[in-house]
Design an enzyme around this catalytic site. Structure first.
Site, PDB file in Angstrom:
ATOM      1  CB  CYS A 113      -0.964   0.003   1.181  1.00  0.00           C
ATOM      2  SG  CYS A 113      -2.149  -1.350   1.110  1.00  0.00           S
ATOM      3  CG  HIS A 250      -2.931   3.667   1.571  1.00  0.00           C
ATOM      4  ND1 HIS A 250      -3.440   3.184   0.398  1.00  0.00           N
ATOM      5  CD2 HIS A 250      -3.076   2.667   2.477  1.00  0.00           C
ATOM      6  CE1 HIS A 250      -3.873   1.950   0.576  1.00  0.00           C
ATOM      7  NE2 HIS A 250      -3.666   1.619   1.829  1.00  0.00           N
ATOM      8  CG  ASN A 280      -6.503  -0.548   0.934  1.00  0.00           C
ATOM      9  OD1 ASN A 280      -5.813  -0.197  -0.009  1.00  0.00           O
ATOM     10  ND2 ASN A 280      -5.986  -0.875   2.111  1.00  0.00           N
TER      11      ASN A 280
HETATM   12  O1  UT7 Z   1      -3.642  -0.454   3.673  1.00  0.00           O
HETATM   13  C1  UT7 Z   1      -3.013  -0.838   4.829  1.00  0.00           C
HETATM   14  C2  UT7 Z   1      -3.644  -2.034   5.322  1.00  0.00           C
HETATM   15  N1  UT7 Z   1      -4.932  -1.971   5.908  1.00  0.00           N
HETATM   16  C3  UT7 Z   1      -5.326  -1.174   6.924  1.00  0.00           C
HETATM   17  O2  UT7 Z   1      -4.763  -0.173   7.224  1.00  0.00           O
HETATM   18  C4  UT7 Z   1      -6.539  -1.625   7.688  1.00  0.00           C
HETATM   19  C5  UT7 Z   1      -6.307  -1.444   9.154  1.00  0.00           C
HETATM   20  N2  UT7 Z   1      -7.324  -1.993  10.003  1.00  0.00           N
HETATM   21  C6  UT7 Z   1      -8.631  -1.683   9.982  1.00  0.00           C
HETATM   22  O3  UT7 Z   1      -9.078  -0.916   9.147  1.00  0.00           O
HETATM   23  C7  UT7 Z   1      -9.533  -2.252  11.046  1.00  0.00           C
HETATM   24  O4  UT7 Z   1      -8.747  -2.873  12.047  1.00  0.00           O
HETATM   25  C8  UT7 Z   1     -10.559  -3.267  10.501  1.00  0.00           C
HETATM   26  C9  UT7 Z   1     -11.599  -2.539   9.677  1.00  0.00           C
HETATM   27  C10 UT7 Z   1      -9.884  -4.324   9.670  1.00  0.00           C
HETATM   28  C11 UT7 Z   1     -11.317  -3.924  11.674  1.00  0.00           C
HETATM   29  O5  UT7 Z   1     -11.892  -2.955  12.495  1.00  0.00           O
HETATM   30  P1  UT7 Z   1     -11.757  -3.052  14.075  1.00  0.00           P
HETATM   31  O6  UT7 Z   1     -12.527  -1.940  14.634  1.00  0.00           O
HETATM   32  O7  UT7 Z   1     -10.288  -3.132  14.400  1.00  0.00           O
HETATM   33  O8  UT7 Z   1     -12.518  -4.399  14.385  1.00  0.00           O
HETATM   34  P2  UT7 Z   1     -11.960  -5.736  15.051  1.00  0.00           P
HETATM   35  O9  UT7 Z   1     -11.013  -6.413  14.134  1.00  0.00           O
HETATM   36  O10 UT7 Z   1     -11.529  -5.452  16.441  1.00  0.00           O
HETATM   37  O11 UT7 Z   1     -13.276  -6.551  15.118  1.00  0.00           O
HETATM   38  C12 UT7 Z   1     -14.358  -6.172  15.976  1.00  0.00           C
HETATM   39  C13 UT7 Z   1     -15.453  -7.210  15.860  1.00  0.00           C
HETATM   40  C14 UT7 Z   1     -14.950  -8.621  16.053  1.00  0.00           C
HETATM   41  O12 UT7 Z   1     -15.943  -9.359  16.733  1.00  0.00           O
HETATM   42  P3  UT7 Z   1     -15.797  -9.648  18.299  1.00  0.00           P
HETATM   43  O13 UT7 Z   1     -14.495 -10.382  18.450  1.00  0.00           O
HETATM   44  O14 UT7 Z   1     -15.783  -8.282  18.945  1.00  0.00           O
HETATM   45  O15 UT7 Z   1     -17.001 -10.469  18.601  1.00  0.00           O
HETATM   46  C15 UT7 Z   1     -14.809  -9.153  14.647  1.00  0.00           C
HETATM   47  O16 UT7 Z   1     -14.950 -10.551  14.567  1.00  0.00           O
HETATM   48  O17 UT7 Z   1     -16.017  -7.158  14.525  1.00  0.00           O
HETATM   49  C16 UT7 Z   1     -15.944  -8.481  13.944  1.00  0.00           C
HETATM   50  N3  UT7 Z   1     -15.733  -8.327  12.522  1.00  0.00           N
HETATM   51  C17 UT7 Z   1     -16.737  -8.158  11.644  1.00  0.00           C
HETATM   52  N4  UT7 Z   1     -18.067  -8.085  11.817  1.00  0.00           N
HETATM   53  C18 UT7 Z   1     -18.833  -7.901  10.715  1.00  0.00           C
HETATM   54  C19 UT7 Z   1     -14.555  -8.306  11.843  1.00  0.00           C
HETATM   55  N5  UT7 Z   1     -14.785  -8.138  10.536  1.00  0.00           N
HETATM   56  C20 UT7 Z   1     -16.130  -8.046  10.388  1.00  0.00           C
HETATM   57  C21 UT7 Z   1     -16.980  -7.851   9.272  1.00  0.00           C
HETATM   58  N6  UT7 Z   1     -18.308  -7.790   9.489  1.00  0.00           N
HETATM   59  N7  UT7 Z   1     -16.508  -7.724   8.013  1.00  0.00           N
END
Ligand code: UT7
Length: 323
Positions: A113, A250, A280
């Site tokens: 990225c 980005h 992205n």
């Molecule tokens: O380009 C460079 C690379 N990419 C990035 O910079 C992305 C960086 N990271 C992010 O954007 C975020 O960390 C994410 C969008 C990937 C995730 O957001 P988050 O607020 O960090 O959520 P999380 O991973 O802590 O997940 C929270 C909850 C979890 O459930 P529990 O464990 O709280 O029950 C996940 O299982 O949301 C759940 N979850 C989803 N729910 C519905 C994770 N993905 C999804 C989904 N739909 N797609």
């Protein structure tokens, strides 16, 4: 002093749009969750048989046409991509040929990225040193091909696309009022390779592998390293945060963009956001955003633009340019 000045931009997004509603039929997710956590509403997906070079050629063609220069006046093509058509030759050489460019050189840069900032840094070095006069920098990706479509934590985040920036060597006075790239610096720290990677590759599994990510950790690195890279550049130029006209970062997640803007004391309306419509697109995301914001008149000649990025590696950096 020689400066790498933007002559034009071009962009291409595949026809097929995949909405969050469609994503709901692929993995257990909800439109509202995706919008709330990422800002993403939709992404473009390359058609079967449509490869990264196809996307890159469209974007490059548009940039060349808009600049009104002969394709053969370009003496370097740098393609930022993590999703090349094939292992070899470089996808850049295929694009070079299809654009009708017969001289100079073409190569790929892989910094995930951060690819566009890496490619701009290389292009700027070639121009400032006199090694190249006109450089086509393209970011083109087909991440849909390396996504794990059963992993809701990653597959909802990415999309396919391409964009190009045509850079021209022009004489400047050497000050911050010059048009063109004023600063471009890159960093990497390989201790973090396993935060964002594929589970295989050419030499290890003889496949491309599929992507995995420790999202929370990447998020944390993104909201600290991207603003720090901007501040490093502004300090080197002896400019203050108030000099920024546009932040074109980005496009990974709208919350990250907001966090970067806050740290730079820039209001949300000065941060260009395309992640909502493109998701992205990795190395293509910054040039797609530059194309959008210059095309609709937000970015204007003379504006100071900062373009920070962070990606797998970890890699990160920032290009600062006057449009
Ligand atoms: O380009 C460079 C690379 N990419 C990035 O910079 C992305 C960086 N990271 C992010 O954007 C975020 O960390 C994410 C969008 C990937 C995730 O957001 P988050 O607020 O960090 O959520 P999380 O991973 O802590 O997940 C929270 C909850 C979890 O459930 P529990 O464990 O709280 O029950 C996940 O299982 O949301 C759940 N979850 C989803 N729910 C519905 C994770 N993905 C999804 C989904 N739909 N797609």
């Amino acid at each position: 002093m020689r400066r790498a000045v933007v002559l034009s931009t071009g962009a291409y997004l595949p026809e097929r749009i995949m909405t969050n509603e469609e994503m709901e039929s692929i993995v257990e997710t909800k439109h509202d969750w995706i919008v709330e956590r990422t800002g993403i509403h939709q992404r473009h997906i390359a058609a079967d048989g449509q490869v990264t070079s196809d996307l890159g050629v469209h974007a490059g063609m548009e940039a060349i046409a808009r600049a009104g220069v002969p394709a053969d006046s370009i003496d370097l093509v740098i393609l930022a991509t993590t999703t090349p058509d094939d292992t070899m030759p470089s996808t850049a050489t295929k694009i070079q040929h299809r654009l009708g460019i017969t001289k100079g050189a073409a190569f790929d840069v892989n910094a995930a990225c951060s690819g566009f900032v890496y490619a701009m840094t290389v292009a700027n070095s070639f121009i400032v040193s006199g090694a190249a006069k006109r450089v086509l920098v393209i970011g083109a990706e087909t991440y849909s091909r390396i996504l794990d479509w059963s992993d809701r934590g990653t597959c909802i985040l990415f999309g396919d696309g391409a964009a190009a920036v045509l850079l021209d060597a022009q004489e400047g006075k050497g000050g911050n009022d010059d048009r063109g790239v004023l600063h471009s610096a890159i960093h990497s720290d390989g201790q973090y390779t396993q935060l964002l990677a594929t589970n295989g590759g050419v030499s290890s599994t003889m496949t491309s592998g599929k992507m995995f990510m420790v999202g929370k950790e990447i998020f944390r690195h993104a909201v600290t390293k991207m603003p720090a890279a901007v501040e490093e550049g502004l300090n080197a130029l002896q400019l203050s945060l108030s000099a920024i006209d546009w932040v074109v970062p980005h496009q990974a997640n709208k919350r990250i963009l907001h966090g970067v803007g806050q740290k730079l004391q820039v209001s949300d309306d000065k941060v260009v956001v395309t992640v909502t419509k493109h998701a992205n697109t990795s190395a293509a995301s910054i040039p797609l955003a530059l194309h959008a914001a210059s095309g609709d008149g937000r970015i204007q000649k003379g504006h100071l633009i900062v373009c920070p990025a962070l990606g797998a590696g970890l890699t990160w950096g920032c290009t600062i340019l006057r449009w």
